[in-house]
Write a protein that holds these residues in place. Structure first.
Motif, short mmCIF file in Angstrom:
data_model
loop_
_atom_site.label_atom_id
_atom_site.label_comp_id
_atom_site.label_asym_id
_atom_site.label_seq_id
_atom_site.Cartn_x
_atom_site.Cartn_y
_atom_site.Cartn_z
N PRO A 117 43.70 42.98 70.56
CA PRO A 117 44.19 41.97 71.50
C PRO A 117 45.71 41.88 71.38
CG PRO A 117 42.44 41.07 70.09
CD PRO A 117 42.80 42.42 69.56
N ARG A 118 46.37 41.52 72.45
CA ARG A 118 47.83 41.44 72.43
C ARG A 118 48.34 40.48 71.36
NH1 ARG A 118 47.41 42.53 78.24
NH2 ARG A 118 48.65 44.40 78.60
N LYS A 119 47.61 39.40 71.12
CA LYS A 119 48.07 38.45 70.10
C LYS A 119 48.10 39.12 68.73
CE LYS A 119 43.58 36.36 69.13
NZ LYS A 119 42.84 35.10 69.06
N ASN A 120 47.18 40.03 68.46
CA ASN A 120 47.18 40.75 67.18
C ASN A 120 48.29 41.79 67.12
OD1 ASN A 120 45.04 39.19 66.39
ND2 ASN A 120 43.52 40.81 66.53
N VAL A 121 48.66 42.35 68.27
CA VAL A 121 49.79 43.28 68.31
C VAL A 121 51.06 42.53 67.94
CG1 VAL A 121 51.23 44.73 69.81
CG2 VAL A 121 48.75 44.87 69.97
N LEU A 122 51.27 41.34 68.53
CA LEU A 122 52.44 40.54 68.18
C LEU A 122 52.45 40.21 66.70
CD1 LEU A 122 52.78 38.01 71.14
CD2 LEU A 122 54.41 39.77 70.47
N LEU A 123 51.30 39.82 66.18
CA LEU A 123 51.19 39.47 64.76
C LEU A 123 51.47 40.68 63.88
CD1 LEU A 123 50.46 37.47 62.51
CD2 LEU A 123 48.08 38.12 62.85
N LEU A 124 50.89 41.82 64.21
CA LEU A 124 51.09 43.03 63.41
C LEU A 124 52.56 43.46 63.39
CD1 LEU A 124 49.98 45.37 61.74
CD2 LEU A 124 49.39 46.53 63.88
N LEU A 129 53.98 49.87 69.58
CA LEU A 129 52.91 48.90 69.82
C LEU A 129 53.33 47.88 70.87
CD1 LEU A 129 51.70 48.24 66.16
CD2 LEU A 129 50.39 49.36 67.98
N LEU A 130 54.55 47.38 70.75
CA LEU A 130 55.04 46.40 71.72
C LEU A 130 55.16 47.01 73.11
CD1 LEU A 130 57.82 44.65 69.62
CD2 LEU A 130 55.63 43.67 70.33
N THR A 131 55.65 48.23 73.17
CA THR A 131 55.82 48.91 74.46
C THR A 131 54.47 49.14 75.13
OG1 THR A 131 57.83 49.97 73.66
CG2 THR A 131 56.77 50.96 75.59
N LYS A 132 53.53 49.70 74.39
CA LYS A 132 52.21 49.99 74.96
C LYS A 132 51.45 48.72 75.33
CE LYS A 132 51.47 54.59 73.18
NZ LYS A 132 50.59 55.50 72.46
N GLY A 133 51.73 47.65 74.60
CA GLY A 133 51.07 46.38 74.90
C GLY A 133 51.78 45.58 75.98
N GLY A 134 52.92 46.08 76.48
CA GLY A 134 53.67 45.37 77.49
C GLY A 134 54.26 44.07 76.96
#
Length: 99
Positions: free
Chosen positions: A31-38, A76-81
């Motif tokens: 989930p995007r929230k986990n991408v931000l956290l990671l 990760l940030l790029t791919k997750g927008g």
């Protein structure tokens, strides 16, 4: 309990094991929230101070490992927008000792 020197030696041993330098392909769904956290965890983990346990791990990983982790976070940030959102969230955070 291992001493700091022993832990450092253990990290170096693990990082130099056969195959540890091999590139692998990961297919993960987050989930995007986990991408931000990671990405934030990676960023904070790279901000080690002398004498901290993670410093030994980063040294054992070798030159370029810190930059590689930063690049993973960026990807990760790029791919997750999420690049713009992440930058704006960072701009809202207090700097230094301000809180």
């Amino acid at each position: 309990m291992l001493s700091e020197k022993e832990v450092s030696l253990l990290y170096e041993t693990i990082m130099s094991a056969p195959g540890m330098g091999d590139r692998i392909k990961l297919d993960i769904r987050l989930p995007r929230k986990n991408v931000l956290l990671l990405v934030k965890v990676i960023e904070k983990g790279l901000q080690t101070r002398p004498g901290e346990a993670l410093e030994g791990l980063l040294e054992a990983a070798g030159d370029g490992s810190s930059e590689a982790l930063r690049e993973i976070g960026f990807e990760l940030l790029t791919k997750g927008g999420l690049s713009d959102m992440y930058n704006k969230l960072n701009a809202l955070q207090p700097t230094g000792k301000e809180k």
